[in-house]
Write a protein that holds these residues in place. Structure first.
Motif, PDB file in Angstrom:
ATOM      1  N   MET A 164       0.836  -1.194   0.000  1.00  0.00           N
ATOM      2  CA  MET A 164       0.000   0.000   0.000  1.00  0.00           C
ATOM      3  C   MET A 164       0.874   1.248   0.000  1.00  0.00           C
ATOM      4  O   MET A 164       1.918   1.293   0.644  1.00  0.00           O
ATOM      5  CB  MET A 164      -0.895   0.020   1.243  1.00  0.00           C
ATOM      6  N   MET A 165       0.430   2.255  -0.749  1.00  0.00           N
ATOM      7  CA  MET A 165       0.973   3.598  -0.619  1.00  0.00           C
ATOM      8  C   MET A 165      -0.185   4.512  -0.238  1.00  0.00           C
ATOM      9  O   MET A 165      -1.256   4.449  -0.851  1.00  0.00           O
ATOM     10  CB  MET A 165       1.622   4.085  -1.910  1.00  0.00           C
ATOM     11  N   LEU A 166       0.025   5.309   0.776  1.00  0.00           N
ATOM     12  CA  LEU A 166      -0.998   6.201   1.301  1.00  0.00           C
ATOM     13  C   LEU A 166      -0.547   7.641   1.084  1.00  0.00           C
ATOM     14  O   LEU A 166       0.599   7.996   1.384  1.00  0.00           O
ATOM     15  CB  LEU A 166      -1.179   5.919   2.791  1.00  0.00           C
ATOM     16  N   ILE A 167      -1.429   8.465   0.545  1.00  0.00           N
ATOM     17  CA  ILE A 167      -1.113   9.867   0.304  1.00  0.00           C
ATOM     18  C   ILE A 167      -2.113  10.732   1.060  1.00  0.00           C
ATOM     19  O   ILE A 167      -3.327  10.520   0.969  1.00  0.00           O
ATOM     20  CB  ILE A 167      -1.153  10.212  -1.196  1.00  0.00           C
ATOM     21  N   SER A 168      -1.602  11.703   1.819  1.00  0.00           N
ATOM     22  CA  SER A 168      -2.474  12.606   2.564  1.00  0.00           C
ATOM     23  C   SER A 168      -1.773  13.932   2.803  1.00  0.00           C
ATOM     24  O   SER A 168      -0.573  13.976   3.092  1.00  0.00           O
ATOM     25  CB  SER A 168      -2.867  11.983   3.917  1.00  0.00           C
TER      26      SER A 168
ATOM     27  N   LEU B 173       2.528   1.474   9.053  1.00  0.00           N
ATOM     28  CA  LEU B 173       2.727   2.716   8.307  1.00  0.00           C
ATOM     29  C   LEU B 173       4.104   3.293   8.564  1.00  0.00           C
ATOM     30  O   LEU B 173       4.587   3.335   9.693  1.00  0.00           O
ATOM     31  CB  LEU B 173       1.675   3.755   8.710  1.00  0.00           C
ATOM     32  N   ARG B 174       4.737   3.748   7.506  1.00  0.00           N
ATOM     33  CA  ARG B 174       6.032   4.435   7.628  1.00  0.00           C
ATOM     34  C   ARG B 174       6.148   5.430   6.481  1.00  0.00           C
ATOM     35  O   ARG B 174       5.627   5.205   5.388  1.00  0.00           O
ATOM     36  CB  ARG B 174       7.192   3.450   7.620  1.00  0.00           C
ATOM     37  N   ARG B 175       6.816   6.521   6.772  1.00  0.00           N
ATOM     38  CA  ARG B 175       6.974   7.542   5.733  1.00  0.00           C
ATOM     39  C   ARG B 175       7.743   6.970   4.553  1.00  0.00           C
ATOM     40  O   ARG B 175       8.739   6.272   4.708  1.00  0.00           O
ATOM     41  CB  ARG B 175       7.705   8.761   6.297  1.00  0.00           C
ATOM     42  N   ALA B 176       7.261   7.307   3.377  1.00  0.00           N
ATOM     43  CA  ALA B 176       7.902   6.813   2.162  1.00  0.00           C
ATOM     44  C   ALA B 176       9.122   7.665   1.847  1.00  0.00           C
ATOM     45  O   ALA B 176       9.150   8.869   2.127  1.00  0.00           O
ATOM     46  CB  ALA B 176       6.929   6.842   0.993  1.00  0.00           C
ATOM     47  N   GLY B 177      10.109   7.028   1.244  1.00  0.00           N
ATOM     48  CA  GLY B 177      11.230   7.784   0.701  1.00  0.00           C
ATOM     49  C   GLY B 177      10.803   8.385  -0.628  1.00  0.00           C
ATOM     50  O   GLY B 177       9.606   8.591  -0.872  1.00  0.00           O
ATOM     51  N   PRO B 178      11.718   8.652  -1.501  1.00  0.00           N
ATOM     52  CA  PRO B 178      11.350   9.159  -2.831  1.00  0.00           C
ATOM     53  C   PRO B 178      10.390   8.193  -3.516  1.00  0.00           C
ATOM     54  O   PRO B 178      10.616   6.992  -3.565  1.00  0.00           O
ATOM     55  CB  PRO B 178      12.702   9.221  -3.570  1.00  0.00           C
TER      56      PRO B 178
ATOM     57  N   VAL C 236       1.639   7.662 -10.472  1.00  0.00           N
ATOM     58  CA  VAL C 236       1.127   8.462  -9.362  1.00  0.00           C
ATOM     59  C   VAL C 236       2.170   9.473  -8.907  1.00  0.00           C
ATOM     60  O   VAL C 236       3.357   9.164  -8.784  1.00  0.00           O
ATOM     61  CB  VAL C 236       0.727   7.554  -8.182  1.00  0.00           C
ATOM     62  N   ARG C 237       1.706  10.704  -8.652  1.00  0.00           N
ATOM     63  CA  ARG C 237       2.587  11.725  -8.081  1.00  0.00           C
ATOM     64  C   ARG C 237       1.992  12.190  -6.757  1.00  0.00           C
ATOM     65  O   ARG C 237       0.791  12.065  -6.505  1.00  0.00           O
ATOM     66  CB  ARG C 237       2.725  12.905  -9.034  1.00  0.00           C
ATOM     67  N   VAL C 238       2.848  12.708  -5.900  1.00  0.00           N
ATOM     68  CA  VAL C 238       2.426  13.232  -4.604  1.00  0.00           C
ATOM     69  C   VAL C 238       2.289  14.744  -4.736  1.00  0.00           C
ATOM     70  O   VAL C 238       3.268  15.441  -4.985  1.00  0.00           O
ATOM     71  CB  VAL C 238       3.432  12.873  -3.501  1.00  0.00           C
ATOM     72  N   PRO C 239       1.080  15.285  -4.591  1.00  0.00           N
ATOM     73  CA  PRO C 239       0.893  16.727  -4.757  1.00  0.00           C
ATOM     74  C   PRO C 239       1.702  17.521  -3.731  1.00  0.00           C
ATOM     75  O   PRO C 239       2.040  17.023  -2.651  1.00  0.00           O
ATOM     76  CB  PRO C 239      -0.611  16.919  -4.536  1.00  0.00           C
ATOM     77  N   GLU C 240       1.995  18.751  -4.071  1.00  0.00           N
ATOM     78  CA  GLU C 240       2.735  19.618  -3.159  1.00  0.00           C
ATOM     79  C   GLU C 240       1.957  19.772  -1.851  1.00  0.00           C
ATOM     80  O   GLU C 240       0.743  19.971  -1.835  1.00  0.00           O
ATOM     81  CB  GLU C 240       2.937  20.992  -3.798  1.00  0.00           C
ATOM     82  N   GLY C 241       2.682  19.636  -0.753  1.00  0.00           N
ATOM     83  CA  GLY C 241       2.071  19.753   0.561  1.00  0.00           C
ATOM     84  C   GLY C 241       1.563  18.445   1.128  1.00  0.00           C
ATOM     85  O   GLY C 241       1.190  18.376   2.304  1.00  0.00           O
TER      86      GLY C 241
ATOM     87  N   TRP D 260       3.061   7.642   2.454  1.00  0.00           N
ATOM     88  CA  TRP D 260       3.382   6.610   3.426  1.00  0.00           C
ATOM     89  C   TRP D 260       3.313   5.259   2.734  1.00  0.00           C
ATOM     90  O   TRP D 260       2.579   5.087   1.765  1.00  0.00           O
ATOM     91  CB  TRP D 260       2.370   6.626   4.582  1.00  0.00           C
ATOM     92  N   THR D 261       4.071   4.325   3.219  1.00  0.00           N
ATOM     93  CA  THR D 261       3.942   2.955   2.744  1.00  0.00           C
ATOM     94  C   THR D 261       3.329   2.119   3.853  1.00  0.00           C
ATOM     95  O   THR D 261       3.408   2.460   5.031  1.00  0.00           O
ATOM     96  CB  THR D 261       5.294   2.364   2.324  1.00  0.00           C
TER      97      THR D 261
END
Length: 363
Positions: free
Chosen positions: A92-96, A114-119, A125-130, A134-135
């Motif tokens: 899983m990748m979680l974006i918030s 849950l842990r913060r994702a690296g690059p 999929v892209r991670v929006p600014e702000g 998480w993985t």
């Protein structure tokens, strides 16, 4: 079967994944009880057939977290005992952006890790600014129709009777049993009934019984993205949007589910496919996270589901004697929470005992 009257200890009305899981739980607790499952169509032909079948270990309330944990353990054990069942684990990748770490950890179970994702690796999929990525772990998706057929086969082998294509046209609780009238002309007299109708809340046979629950039916839309996922691609949970992008590795494409805002629809009316409005709404969300996928998502699947007023599944008696128990209104999480819903419903009718029929069960 016109004019025939059949007596059973328990009848389950509705053969979707919830109804079949309820039957499985009841049969496990009381294998000597006579059990019948009824459906207006074939098993898993409604919401279950169209379900994305995604399980992730989370819950917005204490009860749902408990239910998610029970279901997680249930499905893990099922896959261990029966490796051929159509359950497909995936990361899983979680974006918030709007939800902080502490709040996320309150919602997601420890098994999610849950842990913060690296690059974020290359991909659609892209991670929006702000926002943060998480993985996590503990996810899978299922072929819900196929899994339900697996359950049905085993129930039949255990002596459970199925009435397919038999619409319940009347449901009347009495002092000693519950009378079910079928469109075939058959009458079924059951000591107890579990009503698991999915989004068919407004059926005349039980509409008045169900109305006090305050459940409503909402349209559910998921686009099919005609791009093949790569091996190891995770499900991408868009936490703030209540949406997800699921790699259906067995089907060779992605599925994008967003929260459609259309309420008070009926399952017999949502057969016209994805509307232009649905497409615009879904594309607007998808474009924020995976803009290059928008042009590959021209249509998809549409159905509906029942939602409880508190956004929790509804499990409880519908009549003063407790002979009719409702189980459902899972709000799009019917597959994910089905084992836990089944345990709650069965617990109201059959306290756990090693074997046999509890006193008063066979009326």
């Amino acid at each position: 079967m016109a004019g025939v009257t059949t007596g059973v200890d328990v009848a389950v009305v509705g053969a979707g994944v919830i109804g079949c899981m309820v039957a499985r739980e009841l049969h496990a607790r009381a294998p000597q009880a006579s059990l019948m499952v009824l459906d207006r169509d074939t098993p898993a032909s409604g919401a279950s057939r169209r379900s994305a079948g995604l399980h992730f270990p989370r819950g917005a309330t204490e009860r749902i977290r408990h239910m998610a944990a029970l279901s997680h353990d249930h499905y893990a054990a099922l896959r261990t005992r029966h490796p051929g069942v159509p359950l497909h684990p995936l990361p899983m990748m979680l974006i918030s952006a709007a939800t902080g770490e502490r709040a996320l950890r309150d919602v997601y179970l420890p098994v999610a890790r849950l842990r913060r994702a690296g690059p974020v690796p290359g991909g659609p999929v892209r991670v929006p600014e702000g926002a943060e990525a998480w993985t996590g772990e503990g996810c899978h998706y299922a072929d819900v129709h196929g899994l339900t057929q697996f359950v049905v086969r085993r129930l039949r082998a255990g002596g459970v009777v199925f009435r397919e294509g038999a619409r319940v046209t009347g449901l009347r609780p009495g002092e000693r049993d519950v009378e079910l009238r079928l469109g075939t002309g058959e009458v079924v007299r059951a000591g107890r009934v579990v009503l698991a109708p999915g989004p068919w809340l407004a059926e005349p046979a039980w509409r008045d019984l169900v109305a006090p629950l305050g459940a409503r039916v909402k349209k559910v839309v998921a686009l099919h993205v005609d791009v093949a996922p790569a091996p190891g691609d995770p499900v991408v949970v868009l936490h703030d949007e209540d949406a997800f992008l699921l790699p259906l590795h067995d089907r060779g494409h992605w599925l994008f589910s967003y929260t459609c805002p259309e309420w008070d629809v009926g399952p017999d009316a949502v057969t016209g496919g994805v509307s232009a409005r649905n497409l615009r709404e879904a594309h607007a969300v998808l474009a924020r996270y995976a803009p290059e996928l928008v042009r590959h998502a021209p249509a998809g699947r549409v159905f509906c589901d029942a939602y409880g007023p508190g956004r929790e599944p509804l499990v409880g008696p519908l009549d003063p004697a407790g002979r009719v128990v409702f189980a459902g209104a899972a709000g799009g999480s019917g597959y994910r929470l089905a084992p836990a819903i089944a345990a709650e419903a069965a617990g109201l009718l059959l306290p756990k005992k090693p074997s046999g029929v509890p006193e008063g069960m066979a009326s």
